[in-house]
Scaffold this active site. Structure first.
Site: not given
Length: 298
Positions: A158-160
């Site tokens: 996941f990207d943040g």
């Protein structure tokens, strides 16, 4: 509110199977020709689509646990009549998918809340945007060449900002630059970030991980963010405040993500930047999350 399953994932028929030729028939020759084409071939199994490997691994978790803890729902614009080929293909590929909504041309995202879905995956960006607006984690899915390999460990990255977290910090970066972003995040290190569209899905995924014995979980998660020190601290303290754990956290300080995602061996990566997804999609399945300031209309 979840059902008795730990995780419910909705998938569009075009994400699950390769319907490119069928769609070409529809666009060039119309609905009746499409209907005839599908009925004539309803006993011919469709080839896997972009999200097929991910769905196969998700369903395999039920086998590993010995109980149904992941529910995959099919959502389709097809009618039940033309959708019979899709259900036959599900059976031919040995996928345990029992629930479906065939909209007969209508937008399928309308049923993500009724099914209590934690995630919606589609190849139609407009449907994904509508699902996000309704409060369900969603992504436009792009795949790589599918290979027939046995499902094993499921690795999700996941990207943040804009995905797990809100885009509140990203807005500072976009409007005022890196220095202002760094100063703002350092000053707010003890203030948890607001949740993004994938916060609930991540929590559900972690709950599923906890059902496996420690050290023997087939699901592995990673946060892969362009943040670096000192902006890392707020992220760590936010996850701590949420009581959410990721297996790995990569703070790249602006480095390109693709090589790190390859090193993690991600099955799927979710990011809010279309450019990042385009760079990664040749190596793994990617999900573009059209949320926040990075996807705002001009």
């Amino acid at each position: 509110m979840r059902t008795e399953h730990s995780l419910t994932v909705a998938i569009s028929s075009r994400a699950l199977f390769n319907l490119d030729e069928s769609n070409r028939i529809f666009e060039e020759r119309g609905l009746e020709a499409y209907r005839k084409y599908q009925i004539e071939r309803e006993d011919e199994a469709l080839e896997p689509g972009d999200a097929f490997p991910l769905v196969k691994k998700l369903i395999n978790i039920n086998r590993l646990l010995g109980q149904n803890r992941v529910d995959v729902i099919l959502l389709s614009r097809n009618s039940a009549d033309t959708g019979l080929r899709i259900f036959n293909s599900i059976r031919a590929h040995g996928l345990d998918i029992q629930r479906a909504a065939f909209g007969g041309g209508a937008d399928p995202y309308r049923y993500v809340q009724a099914f209590n879905c934690d995630l919606f995956l589609s190849t139609v960006a407009e449907d994904v945007a509508q699902a996000l607006t309704s409060g369900v984690a969603a992504a436009t899915i792009f795949g790589t060449t599918w290979s027939d390999r046995e499902p094993s460990e499921l690795r999700i990255a996941f990207d943040g900002d804009g995905v797990v977290f809100s885009d509140q910090a990203e807005r500072v970066f976009q409007s005022s630059g890196l220095e202002a972003f760094t100063e703002s995040e350092a000053a707010a290190a003890d203030e948890p970030l607001e949740g993004g569209p994938f916060r609930s899905f991540l929590a559900g995924l972690e709950a599923l991980q906890r059902e496996f014995p420690q050290g023997n979980c087939p699901i592995r998660t990673a946060l892969v963010t362009a943040r670096g020190a000192p902006a890392h601290e707020r992220v760590i303290k936010t996850l701590r405040a949420w009581n959410v754990r990721l297996d790995e956290c990569l703070f790249l300080g602006g480095r390109d993500k693709t090589e790190f995602l390859k090193a993690f061996a991600a099955d799927v990566f979710f990011d809010d930047q279309a450019r990042v997804c385009d760079e990664a999609r040749g190596h793994m399945t990617t999900g573009h999350v059209p949320h926040g300031t990075m996807n705002a209309s001009d």
